[in-house]
Design a protein around this motif. Structure first.
Motif, PDB file in Angstrom:
ATOM      1  N   ALA A  35     -16.374  -0.898  -9.616  1.00  0.00           N
ATOM      2  CA  ALA A  35     -16.593   0.528  -9.345  1.00  0.00           C
ATOM      3  C   ALA A  35     -17.895   0.731  -8.581  1.00  0.00           C
ATOM      4  N   GLY A  36     -17.951   1.848  -7.829  1.00  0.00           N
ATOM      5  CA  GLY A  36     -19.180   2.230  -7.151  1.00  0.00           C
ATOM      6  C   GLY A  36     -19.267   1.842  -5.692  1.00  0.00           C
ATOM      7  N   GLN A  37     -18.216   1.279  -5.124  1.00  0.00           N
ATOM      8  CA  GLN A  37     -18.198   0.912  -3.714  1.00  0.00           C
ATOM      9  C   GLN A  37     -17.846   2.131  -2.860  1.00  0.00           C
ATOM     10  N   MET A  38     -18.232   2.096  -1.596  1.00  0.00           N
ATOM     11  CA  MET A  38     -17.888   3.150  -0.631  1.00  0.00           C
ATOM     12  C   MET A  38     -17.260   2.503   0.589  1.00  0.00           C
ATOM     13  N   ILE A  39     -16.204   3.147   1.141  1.00  0.00           N
ATOM     14  CA  ILE A  39     -15.567   2.667   2.364  1.00  0.00           C
ATOM     15  C   ILE A  39     -15.134   3.857   3.212  1.00  0.00           C
ATOM     16  N   TYR A  40     -14.830   3.572   4.480  1.00  0.00           N
ATOM     17  CA  TYR A  40     -14.265   4.543   5.407  1.00  0.00           C
ATOM     18  C   TYR A  40     -12.794   4.186   5.580  1.00  0.00           C
ATOM     19  N   VAL A  41     -11.902   5.156   5.362  1.00  0.00           N
ATOM     20  CA  VAL A  41     -10.460   4.931   5.488  1.00  0.00           C
ATOM     21  C   VAL A  41      -9.945   5.830   6.606  1.00  0.00           C
ATOM     22  N   SER A  42      -9.460   5.214   7.677  1.00  0.00           N
ATOM     23  CA  SER A  42      -9.094   5.969   8.875  1.00  0.00           C
ATOM     24  C   SER A  42      -7.886   6.878   8.687  1.00  0.00           C
ATOM     25  N   ASN A  43      -7.080   6.632   7.657  1.00  0.00           N
ATOM     26  CA  ASN A  43      -5.894   7.460   7.418  1.00  0.00           C
ATOM     27  C   ASN A  43      -5.730   7.831   5.947  1.00  0.00           C
ATOM     28  N   GLY A  44      -6.804   7.842   5.184  1.00  0.00           N
ATOM     29  CA  GLY A  44      -6.726   8.009   3.735  1.00  0.00           C
ATOM     30  C   GLY A  44      -6.566   9.419   3.227  1.00  0.00           C
ATOM     31  N   ALA A  45      -6.683  10.416   4.100  1.00  0.00           N
ATOM     32  CA  ALA A  45      -6.520  11.820   3.692  1.00  0.00           C
ATOM     33  C   ALA A  45      -5.252  12.362   4.348  1.00  0.00           C
ATOM     34  N   ALA A  46      -4.120  11.858   3.870  1.00  0.00           N
ATOM     35  CA  ALA A  46      -2.812  12.261   4.428  1.00  0.00           C
ATOM     36  C   ALA A  46      -2.762  12.022   5.933  1.00  0.00           C
ATOM     37  N   GLY A  47      -3.296  10.884   6.362  1.00  0.00           N
ATOM     38  CA  GLY A  47      -3.272  10.514   7.775  1.00  0.00           C
ATOM     39  C   GLY A  47      -4.566  10.780   8.516  1.00  0.00           C
ATOM     40  N   SER A  48      -5.480  11.514   7.913  1.00  0.00           N
ATOM     41  CA  SER A  48      -6.773  11.814   8.540  1.00  0.00           C
ATOM     42  C   SER A  48      -7.866  10.918   7.948  1.00  0.00           C
ATOM     43  N   PRO A  49      -8.967  10.737   8.686  1.00  0.00           N
ATOM     44  CA  PRO A  49     -10.048   9.886   8.183  1.00  0.00           C
ATOM     45  C   PRO A  49     -10.777  10.509   6.998  1.00  0.00           C
ATOM     46  N   ILE A  50     -11.285   9.640   6.109  1.00  0.00           N
ATOM     47  CA  ILE A  50     -12.005  10.107   4.915  1.00  0.00           C
ATOM     48  C   ILE A  50     -12.889   8.969   4.394  1.00  0.00           C
ATOM     49  N   MET A  51     -14.009   9.320   3.821  1.00  0.00           N
ATOM     50  CA  MET A  51     -14.801   8.353   3.054  1.00  0.00           C
ATOM     51  C   MET A  51     -14.175   8.279   1.662  1.00  0.00           C
ATOM     52  N   ALA A  52     -14.264   7.105   1.056  1.00  0.00           N
ATOM     53  CA  ALA A  52     -13.680   6.916  -0.271  1.00  0.00           C
ATOM     54  C   ALA A  52     -14.635   6.100  -1.135  1.00  0.00           C
ATOM     55  N   PHE A  53     -14.564   6.316  -2.436  1.00  0.00           N
ATOM     56  CA  PHE A  53     -15.347   5.544  -3.392  1.00  0.00           C
ATOM     57  C   PHE A  53     -14.400   4.906  -4.390  1.00  0.00           C
ATOM     58  N   SER A  54     -14.840   3.804  -4.986  1.00  0.00           N
ATOM     59  CA  SER A  54     -13.998   3.129  -5.962  1.00  0.00           C
ATOM     60  C   SER A  54     -14.410   3.519  -7.375  1.00  0.00           C
ATOM     61  N   ASP A  55     -13.405   3.664  -8.238  1.00  0.00           N
ATOM     62  CA  ASP A  55     -13.671   3.916  -9.652  1.00  0.00           C
ATOM     63  C   ASP A  55     -13.436   2.652 -10.484  1.00  0.00           C
ATOM     64  N   GLY A  56     -13.265   1.534  -9.791  1.00  0.00           N
ATOM     65  CA  GLY A  56     -12.998   0.267 -10.449  1.00  0.00           C
ATOM     66  C   GLY A  56     -11.524  -0.088 -10.457  1.00  0.00           C
ATOM     67  N   THR A  57     -10.667   0.913 -10.258  1.00  0.00           N
ATOM     68  CA  THR A  57      -9.216   0.706 -10.234  1.00  0.00           C
ATOM     69  C   THR A  57      -8.604   1.223  -8.949  1.00  0.00           C
ATOM     70  N   ASN A  58      -9.011   2.411  -8.512  1.00  0.00           N
ATOM     71  CA  ASN A  58      -8.440   3.065  -7.330  1.00  0.00           C
ATOM     72  C   ASN A  58      -9.533   3.484  -6.362  1.00  0.00           C
ATOM     73  N   TRP A  59      -9.123   3.666  -5.098  1.00  0.00           N
ATOM     74  CA  TRP A  59     -10.000   4.265  -4.089  1.00  0.00           C
ATOM     75  C   TRP A  59      -9.773   5.768  -4.120  1.00  0.00           C
ATOM     76  N   LYS A  60     -10.860   6.521  -4.272  1.00  0.00           N
ATOM     77  CA  LYS A  60     -10.802   7.971  -4.418  1.00  0.00           C
ATOM     78  C   LYS A  60     -11.408   8.669  -3.212  1.00  0.00           C
TER      79      LYS A  60
END
Length: 71
Positions: A35-60
């Motif tokens: 948990a506690g990681q940060m990434i950039y997901v180019s299509n993570g917001a229903a196809g749009s770019p978004i920053m995401a953080f990990s909760d240890g299980t999922n990218w949020k």
């Protein structure tokens, strides 16, 4: 301080206070553990770019705390 690079960080320039993130897609994101990681997901917001953080299980999504999704 460790000299290792954090997950998803392409480079960091302390002189410019700049961090650039590697671009992932929902299909290519790394493990969300630990948990506690940060990434950039180019299509993570229903196809749009978004920053995401990990909760240890999922990218949020940082805007809603919902799981990232391509659609």
């Amino acid at each position: 301080m460790s000299n290792t690079k954090a997950t998803g960080v392409a480079y960091a320039d302390p002189a410019l206070d700049l961090v650039a993130f590697t671009a992932y897609t929902v299909a290519t994101v790394p493990s969300a553990s630990p948990a506690g990681q940060m990434i950039y997901v180019s299509n993570g917001a229903a196809g749009s770019p978004i920053m995401a953080f990990s909760d240890g299980t999922n990218w949020k999504r940082v805007d809603t705390a919902g799981n990232i999704a391509a659609s």
